[in-house]
Design a protein around this motif. Structure first.
Motif, short mmCIF file in Angstrom:
data_model
loop_
_atom_site.label_atom_id
_atom_site.label_comp_id
_atom_site.label_asym_id
_atom_site.label_seq_id
_atom_site.Cartn_x
_atom_site.Cartn_y
_atom_site.Cartn_z
N GLN A 85 0.80 -1.23 0.00
CA GLN A 85 0.00 0.00 0.00
C GLN A 85 0.83 1.28 0.00
N SER A 86 2.14 1.17 -0.22
CA SER A 86 2.99 2.36 -0.10
C SER A 86 3.29 3.04 -1.43
N GLY A 87 2.52 2.75 -2.45
CA GLY A 87 2.66 3.47 -3.71
C GLY A 87 3.69 2.90 -4.65
N ASN A 88 3.71 1.59 -4.80
CA ASN A 88 4.58 0.91 -5.75
C ASN A 88 3.73 0.35 -6.87
N ILE A 89 3.95 0.85 -8.07
CA ILE A 89 3.16 0.44 -9.23
C ILE A 89 4.12 0.01 -10.33
N ILE A 90 3.74 -1.03 -11.03
CA ILE A 90 4.47 -1.44 -12.23
C ILE A 90 3.45 -1.39 -13.37
N LEU A 91 3.87 -0.78 -14.48
CA LEU A 91 2.96 -0.68 -15.62
C LEU A 91 3.77 -0.64 -16.91
N SER A 92 3.08 -0.82 -18.00
CA SER A 92 3.70 -0.73 -19.33
C SER A 92 3.07 0.45 -20.07
N SER A 93 3.93 1.12 -20.85
CA SER A 93 3.46 2.26 -21.62
C SER A 93 4.43 2.55 -22.76
N PRO A 94 3.92 3.04 -23.88
CA PRO A 94 4.81 3.48 -24.95
C PRO A 94 5.37 4.88 -24.69
N LEU A 95 4.84 5.56 -23.67
CA LEU A 95 5.27 6.93 -23.35
C LEU A 95 6.68 6.94 -22.77
N ALA A 96 7.37 8.05 -22.96
CA ALA A 96 8.68 8.26 -22.34
C ALA A 96 8.51 8.48 -20.83
N LYS A 97 9.58 8.28 -20.08
CA LYS A 97 9.54 8.41 -18.62
C LYS A 97 8.91 9.72 -18.15
N ASN A 98 9.35 10.84 -18.70
CA ASN A 98 8.84 12.14 -18.26
C ASN A 98 7.36 12.29 -18.56
N ASP A 99 6.91 11.71 -19.68
CA ASP A 99 5.49 11.77 -20.02
C ASP A 99 4.67 10.89 -19.07
N VAL A 100 5.21 9.73 -18.71
CA VAL A 100 4.54 8.86 -17.73
C VAL A 100 4.41 9.60 -16.41
N LYS A 101 5.50 10.22 -15.99
CA LYS A 101 5.50 10.95 -14.72
C LYS A 101 4.47 12.07 -14.71
N SER A 102 4.48 12.91 -15.72
CA SER A 102 3.55 14.04 -15.74
C SER A 102 2.10 13.57 -15.87
N THR A 103 1.87 12.53 -16.65
CA THR A 103 0.51 12.00 -16.79
C THR A 103 -0.02 11.47 -15.47
N ILE A 104 0.80 10.68 -14.77
CA ILE A 104 0.35 10.11 -13.49
C ILE A 104 0.17 11.21 -12.45
N HIS A 105 1.09 12.15 -12.39
CA HIS A 105 0.97 13.25 -11.44
C HIS A 105 -0.34 14.02 -11.68
N HIS A 106 -0.60 14.32 -12.93
CA HIS A 106 -1.82 15.05 -13.30
C HIS A 106 -3.08 14.24 -12.94
N LEU A 107 -3.08 12.94 -13.25
CA LEU A 107 -4.23 12.10 -12.93
C LEU A 107 -4.53 12.08 -11.43
N ILE A 108 -3.49 11.90 -10.63
CA ILE A 108 -3.67 11.84 -9.18
C ILE A 108 -4.17 13.19 -8.65
N GLN A 109 -3.62 14.25 -9.21
CA GLN A 109 -4.03 15.60 -8.78
C GLN A 109 -5.49 15.87 -9.18
N GLU A 110 -5.81 15.56 -10.43
CA GLU A 110 -7.15 15.87 -10.95
C GLU A 110 -8.23 14.95 -10.38
N LYS A 111 -7.97 13.66 -10.36
CA LYS A 111 -8.99 12.69 -9.97
C LYS A 111 -9.05 12.41 -8.47
N LEU A 112 -7.90 12.52 -7.79
CA LEU A 112 -7.86 12.18 -6.36
C LEU A 112 -7.61 13.39 -5.48
#
Length: 176
Positions: A41-68
């Motif tokens: 429960q401490s925030g460890n996620i593994i996923l696959s994506s065609p996006l670059a690292k920085n794009d994955v980071k900004s997308t996840i940050h934005h999703l958590i901010q917007e949705k949660l």
């Protein structure tokens, strides 16, 4: 598709920044990430994506901010970087894995700040910095230590998130 390890900083700690991993997995899957799994429960996620690292980071940050509604620091690490962090571990055979932490820094700290930190008396607690990964050992455990993410962030003027050696080894086993 590239496998990414996502480490969220400071979630589900003392009732703050609560995120249910089931909800987060669903949020990430619905956003188009593939093979989304979580570990504890401490925030460890593994996923696959065609996006670059920085794009994955900004997308996840934005999703958590917007949705949660939470402003959480997101670290994205490739499988290769996680393997390399484990290989570089200067304490490999010497210390108990649940008291040895591998901490990822948002940037390489300045030499002056590292030198100031090294000059402090930390008793039996030890740390070593290799590139932007900090390794530290707490012989009496985390509860009695002043060495933690907040301490290193304040001392080194960077963002940090860490996991103990057991967790890092488990994450590596999950990405293979």
């Amino acid at each position: 598709m590239t496998k990414h390890i996502i480490l969220l900083r400071g979630i589900n700690v003392s009732g703050k920044n609560s995120i249910k991993m089931q909800d987060l997995r669903l949020l990430l899957t619905n956003a188009g990430f593939d093979e989304v799994i979580s570990y504890i429960q401490s925030g460890n996620i593994i996923l696959s994506s065609p996006l670059a690292k920085n794009d994955v980071k900004s997308t996840i940050h934005h999703l958590i901010q917007e949705k949660l509604g939470l402003d959480i620091e997101v670290f994205v690490i490739t499988a290769e970087e996680l393997h390399q962090a484990l290989l570089n571990n200067p304490f490999q055979m010497e210390h108990e894995p649940n008291k040895l932490f591998i901490t990822f820094l948002s940037a390489q700290p300045s030499t002056d700040l590292v030198n100031k930190l090294q000059a402090k008396d930390h008793g039996q607690e030890e740390f070593q910095l290799i590139n932007n990964v900090l390794y530290f050992y707490l012989p009496d455990g985390m509860a009695k230590s002043k060495m933690n993410n907040n301490y290193f962030e304040k001392s080194l003027k960077v963002k940090a998130t860490g996991r103990n050696l057991n967790t890092v080894q488990k994450l590596i086993s999950l990405i293979q």
